[in-house]
Motif scaffolding. Structure first.
Motif, short mmCIF file in Angstrom:
data_model
loop_
_atom_site.label_atom_id
_atom_site.label_comp_id
_atom_site.label_asym_id
_atom_site.label_seq_id
_atom_site.Cartn_x
_atom_site.Cartn_y
_atom_site.Cartn_z
N SER A 1 -23.56 10.55 23.46
CA SER A 1 -22.13 10.24 23.48
C SER A 1 -21.97 8.72 23.39
O SER A 1 -22.90 7.98 23.73
N PRO A 2 -20.79 8.24 22.94
CA PRO A 2 -20.59 6.79 22.84
C PRO A 2 -20.82 6.07 24.16
O PRO A 2 -21.39 4.97 24.18
N ALA A 3 -20.43 6.70 25.28
CA ALA A 3 -20.61 6.06 26.58
C ALA A 3 -22.09 5.85 26.87
O ALA A 3 -22.50 4.76 27.31
N GLU A 4 -22.90 6.88 26.56
CA GLU A 4 -24.35 6.78 26.79
C GLU A 4 -24.94 5.69 25.90
O GLU A 4 -25.78 4.90 26.36
N ALA A 5 -24.50 5.66 24.65
CA ALA A 5 -25.01 4.65 23.73
C ALA A 5 -24.67 3.25 24.24
O ALA A 5 -25.52 2.34 24.22
N PHE A 6 -23.45 3.10 24.74
CA PHE A 6 -23.01 1.81 25.25
C PHE A 6 -23.87 1.39 26.44
O PHE A 6 -24.36 0.26 26.53
N LEU A 7 -24.06 2.35 27.37
CA LEU A 7 -24.85 2.08 28.57
C LEU A 7 -26.29 1.71 28.21
O LEU A 7 -26.85 0.72 28.70
N GLY A 8 -26.86 2.54 27.30
CA GLY A 8 -28.24 2.30 26.88
C GLY A 8 -28.40 0.94 26.22
O GLY A 8 -29.33 0.19 26.52
N GLY B 1 -30.68 -2.10 27.52
CA GLY B 1 -31.68 -2.64 26.61
C GLY B 1 -31.50 -4.13 26.38
O GLY B 1 -32.47 -4.90 26.41
N LEU B 2 -30.26 -4.55 26.18
CA LEU B 2 -30.01 -5.97 25.95
C LEU B 2 -30.34 -6.80 27.18
O LEU B 2 -30.89 -7.90 27.07
N LEU B 3 -30.03 -6.24 28.35
CA LEU B 3 -30.37 -6.95 29.59
C LEU B 3 -31.88 -7.16 29.70
O LEU B 3 -32.35 -8.25 30.02
N LEU B 4 -32.62 -6.08 29.40
CA LEU B 4 -34.08 -6.16 29.46
C LEU B 4 -34.59 -7.19 28.47
O LEU B 4 -35.47 -8.00 28.78
N LEU B 5 -34.03 -7.16 27.27
CA LEU B 5 -34.41 -8.13 26.24
C LEU B 5 -34.16 -9.55 26.73
O LEU B 5 -34.99 -10.45 26.57
#
Lengths: 432, 236
Positions: free
Chosen positions: B87-94, B98-102
């Motif tokens: 879902s878009p919400a999951e994609a946003f969260l993921g 991911g960006l934070l980890l990067l």
């Protein structure tokens, strides 16, 4: 990865030839690529020719065991070109992809299995110093690479979109995941005796008479060989463990939907893997490229310096002949083990899947663990008993080595000596 | 040069495989892309002369984890797990995680002073051409130049270069020794009687016992619960 021993010399030779050709970097790159090409060609021809012979052997042996003649016509006597004729027939066949299949994965899977099988050949030394990639952790690496072949088979079965194939793949996955454990433990026993993960060092330590072979090192190693061979037969899914392609129940198991070239390279991978596991068995237990008689190697080691710089600078013909002889011995021994696998296939009936799992988990894993424990304790018991055989640990490697090798190999074994003495120094320091 | 080329090939395969894992919706294709990504990481380890680590990566992640993953998928072949729709919400969260980890990774990579580290490395690897020319000379290094100090030093350099070249990727012995607290890279030139580096055997054993406990627990939870009637012939 440290320098592939043979590539070093070919690369060096090519670099010398091309020295007037351009800048050093370009020459080094071109020489590297050409040397890599030579190595890949040699390995691929070994990888392709051995299965051709083994498939012919399989048909011939199966025929004889079943009181038939087997192939007799193609190629004159004994039908020795039968496999080639089969191969040409298979390549001409239509390459079918079922409508229900996942097309990309279906097409990819045979290559995945074949590449994994071929990768094992890269680290398998076929003579003293003749190895594609001389990794120090060669034994570990080859077991890791062989464990990848199952992935291609699972993906093939899953992506076929067929119940038969799916069942075959599931059985294969369950079987492989469990049989890897006793295989690794059995392979550890000779590695512990050798004290090295380098397959070349393991082979070199078994030089001399056959009583130096690790199978005769102690009773546990003797039984470990048979345990390893059973597990290896299962790990290349040969009968009586060929549940993944059980013809009587699953049509053809994981490759039910395959035809033509893709089907044939599954078989290429299977027979090549048979050679690879047999080659590992020969290296670990049966003396590698040594005849076990002693005198042929002694005679050939006299040739070591003969034909120095004969065709080209830096090439030793006598050494080359010695290595060629070693490679022939190694391939002969491994082929004998492949012959045993073929013989077993046409003699024993197939197990049921639950029997296969029981054999592994309830028998082979405990047996291999006990053998490992025994093999580890054996030198300690001997050292403390009145027999008082000295515990062989690293140092005799150089003393016993009748290595007839080129400069790079000698350099390597020299470093081996040096590192052994380093270890001894550190040990002495600890003792103090 | 060739190493640069191979590095870029495998780096692109690693990142591309990782992106494909996220982008595909079929679980088995995801597993395939995971194989590509993890296998390329192993290849990068080999390029860094960490042979043992590369082999372990192949054995544990590609040969072990992914095979078990596909096996698990096959056992649950139908239903919602095969095709995964996000879902878009999951994609946003993921994407956020991911960006934070990067960001964290970039930050920590930036904060390491790589120049200082490079000077601390034991032996710099030579380019193949240089090493080859050195190797041609090493055949004479133990006989000639014993009297002349300059040529002796030269020969020593050549020998050291050859050793460094042949030792590249030979990490198994050092790894094994460091398990027992012997660190040839640290302890060799120390005065006798000094304290040695601690071994890694005990932590390793603790981790392996932990894994064994987890395995036994999982087997206990997952086994079929049978009613055991004492004395009955069906008792297993």
């Amino acid at each position: 990865m440290n320098g592939p021993l043979a590539a070093l010399t070919i690369q060096q030779f090519l670099a010398d030839r091309l020295a007037s050709w351009g800048s050093t970097d370009v020459v080094a790159l071109v020489a590297f690529l050409l040397a890599a090409l030579v190595h890949a060609t040699l390995l691929i021809s070994l990888f392709a020719v051995l299965p051709l012979v083994y498939i012919w052997l399989e048909r011939k042996v199966a025929g004889r065991i079943q009181d038939r003649l087997g192939p007799t016509r193609v190629g004159g006597k004994f039908g020795w070109l039968q496999t080639l004729a089969d191969g040409i027939k298979l390549i001409q066949k239509e390459d079918l992809v079922p409508a229900a299949a996942d097309s990309m994965m279906f097409r990819m899977a045979p290559y995945l299995a074949t590449v994994a099988s071929f990768a094992a050949f890269m680290v398998l030394p076929i003579a003293d110093g003749w190895v594609g990639v001389a990794a120090e952790c060669g034994a570990f690496l080859i077991l890791a690479l062989m464990s990848l072949e199952v992935l291609g088979i699972i993906l093939a079965g899953y992506s076929s979109g067929s119940k038969w194939a799916l069942f075959g793949a599931m059985r294969e996955a369950a079987q492989m995941v469990s049989y890897e454990i006793p295989m690794a433990i059995c392979a550890l026993i000779p590695l512990v005796i050798a004290g090295s993960l380098n397959l070349q060092v393991v082979g070199r330590m078994q030089a001399g008479g056959f009583w130096n072979w690790f199978i005769f090192h102690d009773p546990f190693a003797f039984f470990a060989f048979f345990c390893y061979f059973t597990v290896a037969t299962a790990s290349v899914k040969r009968a009586p463990f060929d549940l993944a392609e059980a013809e009587s129940e699953l049509v053809a198991g994981f490759h039910t939907e395959y035809s033509g070239f893709r089907w044939s390279i599954f078989f290429l991978a299977e027979y090549a893997s048979m050679f690879a596991v047999s080659g590992i068995a020969v290296l670990l237990f049966l003396g590698g490229w040594e005849t076990g008689l002693g005198f042929p190697e002694a005679a050939l080691s006299g040739l070591q310096t003969w034909g120095q710089d004969f065709p080209v600078q830096g090439f030793v013909l006598g050494n080359y002949i010695a290595n060629l002889f070693g490679a022939a011995v190694f391939i002969f021994k491994a082929s004998l083990l492949v012959l045993v696998q073929i013989w077993v296939r046409w003699t024993l009936p197939r197990l049921r899947i639950d029997q296969v799992m029981t054999t592994c988990l309830k028998y082979l894993v405990p047996i291999s663990c006990m053998l490992f424990l025994g093999a580890v304790l054996w030198p300690l018991v001997l050292a403390s008993s009145k027999l008082h055989r000295p515990v062989i640990w690293g140092a005799p490697l150089v003393a016993r080595s009748t290595s007839h090798a080129t400069d790079p190999t000698n350099a390597v074994s020299g470093i081996e000596t040096r590192s052994v003495s380093t270890v001894a120094n550190v040990r002495g320091e600890v003792a103090r | 040069m060739i190493e640069q080329l191979l590095f870029w090939v495998f780096a692109i395969l690693t990142c591309g495989g990782a992106i494909a894992v996220v982008a595909t919706q079929n679980v088995v294709r995801m597993a395939f892309w995971l194989v590509v990504s993890l296998g390329s990481v192993a290849a990068l380890f080999f390029l860094l002369h960490a042979d043992f680590l590369g082999a372990a990566q192949l054995l544990i992640y590609v040969g072990g984890t992914v095979v078990l993953l596909v096996f698990g998928v096959m056992l649950t072949a139908s239903g919602p797990t095969v095709q995964i729709k996000t879902s878009p919400a999951e994609a946003f969260l993921g994407a956020g995680v991911g960006l934070l980890l990067l960001f964290v990774l970039m930050f920590s990579i930036k904060s390491v002073a790589w120049g200082d580290l490079e000077s601390q490395l034991p032996a710099r690897r030579l380019s193949p051409a240089v090493a080859d020319s050195l190797q041609a000379r090493t055949s004479e290094f133990d006989v000639s130049g014993a009297e002349d100090p300059a040529s002796k030093a030269k020969a020593d350099d050549a020998a050291a270069a050859l050793v460094a070249r042949n030792q590249a990727g030979r990490t198994v012995r050092q790894l094994g020794l460091s398990f027992f607290g012997l660190r040839p890279d640290q302890d060799l030139n120390r005065p006798a009687g000094g304290a040695l580096a601690p071994g890694f055997l005990l932590p390793f054993e603790i981790v392996s016992i932990h894994l064994l406990v987890v395995l036994v627990g999982a087997a206990y939870l997952a086994r079929a619960k049978r009613k055991v009637v004492p004395g009955s012939p069906t008792e297993l």
